[in-house]
Design an enzyme around this catalytic site. Structure first.
Site, PDB file in Angstrom:
ATOM      1  N   GLN A 136      11.977  -5.406   5.699  1.00  0.00           N
ATOM      2  CA  GLN A 136      11.340  -4.084   5.688  1.00  0.00           C
ATOM      3  C   GLN A 136      12.365  -2.975   5.481  1.00  0.00           C
ATOM      4  O   GLN A 136      12.134  -2.043   4.723  1.00  0.00           O
ATOM      5  CB  GLN A 136      10.580  -3.857   6.987  1.00  0.00           C
ATOM      6  CG  GLN A 136       9.133  -4.301   6.874  1.00  0.00           C
ATOM      7  CD  GLN A 136       8.311  -3.747   8.011  1.00  0.00           C
ATOM      8  OE1 GLN A 136       8.470  -4.162   9.148  1.00  0.00           O
ATOM      9  NE2 GLN A 136       7.429  -2.826   7.721  1.00  0.00           N
ATOM     10  N   ARG A 147      13.517  -2.584  19.960  1.00  0.00           N
ATOM     11  CA  ARG A 147      13.617  -4.035  19.908  1.00  0.00           C
ATOM     12  C   ARG A 147      13.086  -4.525  18.558  1.00  0.00           C
ATOM     13  O   ARG A 147      12.033  -4.086  18.112  1.00  0.00           O
ATOM     14  CB  ARG A 147      12.751  -4.577  21.033  1.00  0.00           C
ATOM     15  CG  ARG A 147      12.762  -6.034  21.138  1.00  0.00           C
ATOM     16  CD  ARG A 147      13.410  -6.427  22.436  1.00  0.00           C
ATOM     17  NE  ARG A 147      13.507  -7.878  22.504  1.00  0.00           N
ATOM     18  CZ  ARG A 147      14.271  -8.495  23.361  1.00  0.00           C
ATOM     19  NH1 ARG A 147      15.000  -7.821  24.202  1.00  0.00           N
ATOM     20  NH2 ARG A 147      14.307  -9.807  23.381  1.00  0.00           N
ATOM     21  N   GLY A 186       8.636   0.433   9.281  1.00  0.00           N
ATOM     22  CA  GLY A 186       8.172   0.346   7.897  1.00  0.00           C
ATOM     23  C   GLY A 186       8.649   1.484   7.019  1.00  0.00           C
ATOM     24  O   GLY A 186       8.717   1.356   5.805  1.00  0.00           O
ATOM     25  N   GLU A 187       8.950   2.611   7.613  1.00  0.00           N
ATOM     26  CA  GLU A 187       9.224   3.793   6.795  1.00  0.00           C
ATOM     27  C   GLU A 187      10.650   4.304   6.882  1.00  0.00           C
ATOM     28  O   GLU A 187      11.178   4.869   5.932  1.00  0.00           O
ATOM     29  CB  GLU A 187       8.223   4.893   7.153  1.00  0.00           C
ATOM     30  CG  GLU A 187       6.844   4.486   6.681  1.00  0.00           C
ATOM     31  CD  GLU A 187       5.706   5.301   7.259  1.00  0.00           C
ATOM     32  OE1 GLU A 187       5.273   6.234   6.592  1.00  0.00           O
ATOM     33  OE2 GLU A 187       5.247   4.983   8.375  1.00  0.00           O
ATOM     34  N   GLY A 231       0.841  -1.193   0.000  1.00  0.00           N
ATOM     35  CA  GLY A 231       0.000   0.000   0.000  1.00  0.00           C
ATOM     36  C   GLY A 231       0.876   1.242   0.000  1.00  0.00           C
ATOM     37  O   GLY A 231       0.674   2.159  -0.759  1.00  0.00           O
ATOM     38  N   LYS A 281       9.982   0.040  18.101  1.00  0.00           N
ATOM     39  CA  LYS A 281       9.654   1.231  17.315  1.00  0.00           C
ATOM     40  C   LYS A 281       9.269   0.774  15.914  1.00  0.00           C
ATOM     41  O   LYS A 281       9.720  -0.273  15.464  1.00  0.00           O
ATOM     42  CB  LYS A 281      10.881   2.146  17.228  1.00  0.00           C
ATOM     43  CG  LYS A 281      11.341   2.708  18.585  1.00  0.00           C
ATOM     44  CD  LYS A 281      12.599   3.549  18.408  1.00  0.00           C
ATOM     45  CE  LYS A 281      13.028   4.179  19.723  1.00  0.00           C
ATOM     46  NZ  LYS A 281      14.299   4.938  19.575  1.00  0.00           N
ATOM     47  N   GLY A 282       8.482   1.569  15.234  1.00  0.00           N
ATOM     48  CA  GLY A 282       8.054   1.190  13.885  1.00  0.00           C
ATOM     49  C   GLY A 282       9.223   1.217  12.910  1.00  0.00           C
ATOM     50  O   GLY A 282      10.128   2.041  13.032  1.00  0.00           O
ATOM     51  N   THR A 333       4.071  -6.539   5.343  1.00  0.00           N
ATOM     52  CA  THR A 333       5.152  -6.171   6.247  1.00  0.00           C
ATOM     53  C   THR A 333       5.545  -7.329   7.144  1.00  0.00           C
ATOM     54  O   THR A 333       6.645  -7.360   7.678  1.00  0.00           O
ATOM     55  CB  THR A 333       4.682  -5.024   7.133  1.00  0.00           C
ATOM     56  OG1 THR A 333       3.430  -5.433   7.706  1.00  0.00           O
ATOM     57  CG2 THR A 333       4.454  -3.780   6.325  1.00  0.00           C
ATOM     58  N   ASN A 350      11.069  -9.487  14.733  1.00  0.00           N
ATOM     59  CA  ASN A 350      11.388 -10.645  13.899  1.00  0.00           C
ATOM     60  C   ASN A 350      12.537 -10.247  12.974  1.00  0.00           C
ATOM     61  O   ASN A 350      12.385  -9.404  12.092  1.00  0.00           O
ATOM     62  CB  ASN A 350      10.154 -11.050  13.079  1.00  0.00           C
ATOM     63  CG  ASN A 350      10.411 -12.262  12.194  1.00  0.00           C
ATOM     64  OD1 ASN A 350      11.449 -12.375  11.549  1.00  0.00           O
ATOM     65  ND2 ASN A 350       9.468 -13.174  12.166  1.00  0.00           N
TER      66      ASN A 350
END
Ligand code: FES
Ligand code: FES
Lengths: 694, 167
Positions: free
Chosen positions: A593, A583, A659-660, A235, A656-657, A466, A586
């Site tokens: 990612q 952390r 993806g970006e 997306g 923390k994220g 993701t 996976n």
């Protein structure tokens, strides 16, 4: 609060749970959901950039055998809400941009629908349009705030005075073009209308977001709208909110009750209907003292928005908190045009903004005569400059240092244009990356103990590819203290409890916190040996540390480039990204990612450029042949690494994220490397060959 | 206009009548329920629809179903035997050669077809010595797999997967 960050399951490189279904192609995406006797919808789009439809003759199309209806503004039902103009389709004859939906053909097959669409005759009244992005006063204004919830412009200290007094100064303007998300799976919906209930099999980033936006537009009780997104083919922001095609399918299904209506946008239609990263023009002014410490930072961004609906990209936002600087001015303006509506695209704000800021940082490092890694280290703030809050964790310096070591940066000769082999000039560059660590409250999860001894975990989240399905299963196993095989996770629809959108890199943190909370409450209620049928639903507690710390992920991007001295062709044989993102849940999917983000960053640096023809208001290169995204042969070695970062404040898992952040800084690192290779500073993306031939 | 055709799809003989404007991809997906090949562009620009057509990789969106009467079509689904993944599929799993999975069946069919092309000695744009059988190094893999776009950006892992499967 139980600390779940210290046991073994988080971090393991568990194979994707949906891997076997994906390598065989048996995982079914939205358009592939089996439905009985479907009809196919083909959208009709405006051929002019501004004006109105004065006549739309659908009779030749309707006369075709197999056509069931042609929806237009003349026969479409009146919608209950027109707040969102993208969703309020066919409510008037007005046209605000080229490619806007003006109708839809519904027929027995795709072939008939496409044929019939070509038979519809439209007469327009053309109005003058303005689609050329520029900084003229007549189209520029200051928005009230920017995406996602960034307040007004910032002005601290006296930037002009500090610049006048600075030992070193940089003043440069950077531009980035319109870029298109282009997930491989085109946006698609199947709408089924039955006994006043609407079911949507839809490719999206949040089934609840779709329900929340579609239901009021149709004047429906949200409980009667069911949304399923079992597998989603990417997306990157463009599926964050539903677009016009979802409404078209819903309206057609309501009109033709009994037959499911399938609508998949074509690649070309996507260029006007599902959003894009708006073009930007950004001026950065930096001042530094004789020790190479920044004294002034100014970042003024201008982005494109659409006249029909405002989207305010936040290109200058990262500069609010990236480096020290007593004097700071951050401004954001929009240029309003008769163009399709822009939207989020992977790392909105940071991707374009950090291209400008990190290129300017490179320019300033050279001006000061300080190594670019060292220059950033020297300007590392102790607290978040804007708010004065401490960082929950900030390990940019370690990323830079470790990356420099791994990449072999430390022996680098700073002299530009001197490494030449077989006609190729080579060079290396670095840039920093950052992305906020968002958590969205309000998600719920249900955990039940099932016959057979497994735990059913339900949350209405979505897996865009993701790896959320896998990561959340690991988090659930960890929180329940059971092996991951004992967890069966259900996600992807409004049949599960409410969950927030997959956006802003917030998914795993928000949904994971919710699952951890549900696991705790489940154990508190039912103990370690629950009875079959035991069940608990819970909502994540608000993070007590929110508002007390500045929470961001950081990274360092390194790139090696080769530029052909004769043709200007630019290649990127080697990239390295080192990240500090809390952390890692996976290691396998996380690596992918970061890798994917960096690869899209390379694509942004070298290739992506939506070319709009101002005479007609359309994107000329509106397909994957004309709009090149990086292909396999464009990508060389891509190395990914991360620090073992423990952040006790972001959320109970300490994650923390991710993806970006992988895309952030890549274009700057590549541009900086190209400058090191050639001595030529290009300030305009993409870095195409002709820009190196001077 | 409709025409009757017979295809062998993943080992099964299927006879159906198709609109002569229907692409092989749409015949598979919309008429036969075979959704392993994906539609990413419908214009031969992305490779998501790649299948093995009479043993060779082909973009199924670029050919009409009616033109393929009596053909043998193998999709990524048909590559797996008795629930056991094909070695290329296993290598994609081991190397995490995908994220969203939408380009993946096409990548895998393309890789299987490509490995046969190399075995048959076909050179590519980057093959240096046209007289010797090509050696499948990373550069060759990247070049030969460039008809299959992956917006999730899994290329580095796709290359490792194919290198591993080729060994
Ligand atoms: S769908 Fe056939 S190549 Fe893109
Ligand atoms: S895995 Fe998503 S496009 Fe390749």
């Amino acid at each position: 609060m139980t600390d779940v960050s210290n046991s073994g399951k988080l971090g393991e490189p568990l194979e994707r749970l949906d891997g076997p279904a994906k390598v065989t192609g048996t995982a079914r995406y939205a358009f592939e959901q089996p439905v009985d006797d479907p009809l196919y919808l083909h959208p009709l789009q405006a051929d002019i950039a501004r004006g109105r439809v004065v006549r739309i003759d659908t009779s030749p199309a309707e006369a075709l055998s197999g056509v069931h209806t042609v929806l237009t503004h003349e026969n479409a039902e009146s919608l209950s809400s027109r707040v969102d103009v993208e969703l309020a389709v066919l409510q008037s004859p007005e046209i605000g941009y080229r490619g806007q939906v003006i109708g839809a053909v519904v027929a027995d097959t795709q072939e008939i629908a496409a044929h019939a669409a070509g038979l519809v005759e439209v007469t327009y009244e053309r109005h003058p349009h303005d689609t050329v992005f520029r900084s003229d006063d007549e189209i520029v204004y200051t928005p009230d705030g920017s995406n996602p919830m960034i307040g007004e412009d910032l002005d601290r200290g006296d930037v002009d005075e500090a610049l006048a007094a600075a030992e070193y100064a940089v003043d440069a303007t950077y531009t980035t073009p319109a870029e298109y998300n282009n997930p491989m799976e085109p946006h698609a919906t199947i709408a089924v209308w039955e006994s006043a209930e609407l079911t949507l099999y839809d490719s999206n980033q949040g089934s609840y977001t779709v329900r929340d936006m579609i239901a009021p537009t149709l004047g429906m009780d949200p409980q009667r709208v069911h949304v399923f997104a079992p597998h989603v083919g990417g997306g990157f922001g463009s599926k964050g909110v539903p677009h016009a095609h979802v409404m078209l399918a819903a309206l057609a299904a309501r009109k033709l009750e009994g037959r499911p209506v399938k609508c998949a946008l074509s690649r070309r239609q996507m260029f006007s209907l599902v959003g894009y990263r708006p073009p930007t023009r950004q001026r950065v002014r930096l001042g530094a003292d004789s020790a190479g410490r920044l004294t002034a930072t100014e970042h003024s961004a201008l982005e494109q928005t659409a006249r029909v609906k405002e989207y305010a990209e936040q290109s200058a936002s990262a500069a609010r908190n990236m480096y020290v600087s007593a004097n700071r001015r951050i401004t954001n303006e929009l240029a309003v045009l008769d163009v399709p509506v822009p939207t989020w695209m992977r790392a909105p704000g940071e991707a374009g903004g950090m291209y400008a800021l990190e290129t300017a940082m490179d320019e300033m490092a050279l001006t000061c005569g300080v190594d670019p890694v060292e220059f950033r280290v020297r300007n590392e703030p102790e607290r978040a400059p804007e708010s004065g809050l401490p960082f929950s964790s900030r390990n940019l310096v370690s990323c830079l240092r470790q990356g420099a070591e791994m990449f072999g940066w430390n022996d680098r000769d700073p002299e530009p244009g001197v490494r030449r082999e077989n006609g190729w000039l080579s060079g290396t560059g670095v840039a920093a990356a950052t992305f906020p660590s968002f958590s969205i409250p309000g998600s719920k999860a249900t955990i039940g103990y099932e016959p057979g001894g497994y735990y059913r975990v339900e949350i209405g989240a979505v897996d865009l590819g993701t790896g959320s399905r896998t990561a959340l299963s690991q988090i659930a196993a960890e929180a329940l203290e059971v092996p991951v095989e004992a967890v069966r996770l259900h996600l992807g629809s409004t049949e599960q409890p409410r969950a927030s959108i997959a956006g802003g890199s917030s998914g795993t943190a928000s949904w994971g916190s919710t699952i951890v909370q549900a696991a705790r409450e489940f154990r508190a209620e039912h103990g370690a040996e629950p009875a079959e049928g035991a069940e608990t639903t819970a909502e994540a507690a608000a993070n007590p540390a929110a508002g007390e710390y500045a929470m961001n992920a950081y990274g360092a991007q390194f790139a090696e480039v080769a530029v052909n001295a004769d043709s200007g062709e630019i290649r990127v044989p080697r990239m390295l990204g080192v990240f500090a993102a809390g952390r890692i849940v996976n290691a396998r999917t996380a690596r992918s990612q970061f890798l994917g983000g960096m690869t899209m960053g390379l694509s942004m640096a070298l290739h992506e450029h939506g070319v709009l023809d101002g005479r007609f208001g359309h994107v000329v290169n509106h397909d994957l042949a004309g709009y090149h995204v990086a292909g396999n042969a464009d990508v060389g070695s891509v190395e990914v690494s991360w620090l073992d970062e423990h952040d006790p404040h972001v959320n109970p898992m300490g994650i923390k994220g991710i993806g970006e952040i992988g895309i952030v800084g890549v274009a700057a690192a590549i541009g900086n490397a190209a400058r090191h290779a050639t001595g030529i500073r290009v300030r305009e993306l993409p870095l195409t060959p002709e820009k190196f031939l001077i | 206009m409709d025409a009757e055709i017979t295809l062998r799809v993943d080992g099964q003989r299927r006879t159906l009548s198709v609109d002569t404007r229907t692409t092989l991809l749409d015949a598979l997906r919309e008429r036969m329920g075979v959704t392993s090949p994906k539609k990413g562009c419908d214009h031969g620009q992305c490779g998501a629809c790649t299948v093995l057509l009479d043993g060779r990789r082909a973009t199924s969106c670029l050919t009409f179903a009616v033109a393929n009467d009596d053909s043998e079509v193998v999709t990524a689904e048909g590559l797996a035997e008795d629930e056991r993944p094909h070695p290329v599929q296993q290598a994609f799993l081991d190397n995490d050669g995908f994220q969203c999975g939408y380009c993946t069946p096409g990548q895998i069919c393309s890789a299987v077809g490509m490995l046969d092309e190399v075995k048959a000695g076909w050179p590519s744009h980057v093959t240096e010595d046209l007289d010797e059988p090509p050696e499948l190094d990373d550069e060759e893999i990247r070049e030969r797999m460039s008809g299959n776009l992956c917006r999730c950006g899994a290329y580095a892992n796709i290359v490792s997967a194919i290198r591993e499967a080729a060994e």
